[in-house]
Every structure is written in structure tokens, then in C-alpha cells.
Design an enzyme around this catalytic site. Structure first.
Site, PDB file in Angstrom:
ATOM      1  N   CYS A   1       0.848  -1.198   0.000  1.00 17.79           N
ATOM      2  CA  CYS A   1       0.000   0.000   0.000  1.00 17.79           C
ATOM      3  C   CYS A   1       0.888   1.254   0.000  1.00 17.79           C
ATOM      4  CB  CYS A   1      -0.999  -0.040   1.139  1.00 17.79           C
ATOM      5  SG  CYS A   1      -2.360   1.151   0.929  1.00 17.79           S
TER       6      CYS A   1
ATOM      7  N   HIS B   1      -3.740  -4.787  -0.373  1.00 14.03           N
ATOM      8  CA  HIS B   1      -3.288  -5.366   0.888  1.00 14.03           C
ATOM      9  C   HIS B   1      -3.299  -6.889   0.773  1.00 14.03           C
ATOM     10  CE1 HIS B   1      -3.247  -1.768   3.508  1.00 14.03           C
ATOM     11  NE2 HIS B   1      -4.143  -1.318   2.642  1.00 14.03           N
TER      12      HIS B   1
ATOM     13  N   GLU C   1      -2.474  -9.004   2.958  1.00  9.42           N
ATOM     14  CA  GLU C   1      -2.927  -9.588   4.221  1.00  9.42           C
ATOM     15  C   GLU C   1      -4.450  -9.596   4.326  1.00  9.42           C
ATOM     16  OE1 GLU C   1      -2.564  -5.189   5.217  1.00  9.42           O
ATOM     17  OE2 GLU C   1      -1.643  -6.638   3.853  1.00  9.42           O
TER      18      GLU C   1
END
Length: 221
Positions: free
Chosen positions: A89, A201, A203
Site C-alpha cells: 500500500c 493489501h 494480508e
């Protein structure tokens, strides 16, 4: 066992990132310890370096440079020693030469591009598209991304999760590895040599993100 250093400079939810990296390491059998750290000495010993980031470009840059010795440690380990690097990001955006979010800020200068406001075309019915660009979107691999080891197993149409208003515009097209369509192409992945960065992202991107993280943990550029 190696060390994967996730840099803590006061930006973002590092616990969710660490959890995803730990899961990917466990499931892929990667021989690495995931360490969240604000210690430059740990970064200098790390086998891999991860720079996350949430918020405005200038704020993240200020926070990173405020950690005494951290930028020098990253540059030494990544640029001089060639350790694999992943920016996430705003961590990816900091790889650019310049950021233009509210103010003009100098980036790390590792990728030949700048960070500018996403300016999407209107919807088919004439409505303006919302900024920030938020939610799931489908990846489109560029020629340089189709064979990249960190993107192995990913394909056009795989979904990734985005939350951002700015993206990187590239002067060297070969450094753009993937895009998504949001009223026009929006940069999703950049990279060169031992450097790679994702605007989305990983994750938060479920199977797509875990595969990318596992690939990164096994990457030997």
C-alpha cells in the site's frame, strides 16, 4: 532460520500483516521467522524486508524517516545487499520518486514513477466513481508480471483488496507488473530486480494474498 522483518514505523495495523505472513510461512514451509521491528539492527540482519503503510504519503514518509537509522538500514540491506523487498500500500508508494498527496514529498526513488490521485472515468450511467477506490477488484497481469516469481500462480481475474485514493504512475512501463480497472487502469503491482510492491493489501486478500506472500517468502532474486 532466516528473518523476515516487517518494519514498524507507526503506520498501519501490523498485527494483521504479521498474522498473514506467519500463516503463509507455516503453510508453505518457509524457513523464516516473521518479526515486526523498529530496530535498524534487526533490519540489517534480515533475509527479507517488508514495508507496510497506511495513511497519507507524506505522513508515512515522515514516520519512516523519523526512526533513527531505519532508512539507512533498509537501503543498505535491500539496495546494497540485494535482500528481497516488499512494499505494501503506502509502503509500495514510498518506492516512487515523488508523492503528490496534499503536498509534494520525495520518495525513496527506487521505482521510476510518481504517486498521483486516482482519476477514474465516470460510470456508464454518468455517475462519478467513488474515491477512495475501496474493495475487491480483479488483477490484470502486465507482460512483466506474468512470469514474475512473486506472482506465480496468480492469473487475470484473481481478486485483491484495495483501499486507496492515490496510485503510482510509471515512466518505465516494464516496472508495472499488474493493474486493475477502475474507470481506467490503476497500478496494482510494481517491481524491478529484488524489489516488488503491491497497492492492494495481501494480508486482506485471502487466497490471492496468501499465495503472493508465500511466493515472496520463497523468492530468491
Amino acid at each position: 532460520m532466516g528473518i523476515t522483518a516487517i518494519i514498524d514505523y507507526g503506520s498501519g495495523n501490523l498485527r494483521s500483516a504479521a498474522n498473514a505472513f506467519e500463516r503463509a510461512a507455516r503453510e508453505s514451509g518457509a524457513d523464516t521467522a516473521i518479526t515486526v521491528t523498529d530496530d535498524p539492527l534487526v533490519v540489517r540482519r534480515a533475509d527479507r524486508v517488508v514495508l507496510p503503510g497506511v495513511g497519507a504519503f507524506a505522513d508515512c514518509r515522515r514516520g519512516l524517516f523519523a526512526v533513527d537509522g531505519m532508512v539507512e538500514a533498509i537501503r543498505g540491506r535491500v539496495l546494497a545487499d540485494g535482500a528481497p523487498f516488499l512494499g505494501i500500500c503506502v509502503g509500495m508508494q514510498l518506492m516512487a520518486g515523488t508523492g503528490y498527496e496534499h503536498v509534494t514529498s520525495e520518495g525513496l526513488g527506487w521505482i521510476d514513477g510518481d504517486v498521483e490521485l486516482v482519476r477514474p472515468a465516470a460510470e456508464d450511467d454518468g455517475r462519478a466513481r467513488k474515491i477512495p477506490h475501496m474493495g475487491w477488484n480483479e488483477l490484470r497481469l502486465e507482460p512483466g508480471g506474468a512470469g514474475h516469481p512473486v506472482l506465480a500462480g496468480l492469473a487475470d481475474g484473481d481478486h485483491a483488496y484495495f483501499v486507496h485514493s492515490y496510485h503510482m504512475t510509471l515512466r518505465t512501463p516494464a516496472q508495472r507488473l499488474a493493474t486493475v480497472d477502475y474507470g481506467g487502469p490503476v497500478t496494482a503491482v510494481v517491481g524491478r530486480d529484488n524489489l516488488i510492491g503491491t497497492q492492494f493489501h495481501p494480508e486482506k486478500s485471502q487466497a490471492t494474498g496468501l499465495r503472493l506472500i508465500a511466493n515472496f517468502l520463497g523468492w530468491r532474486p
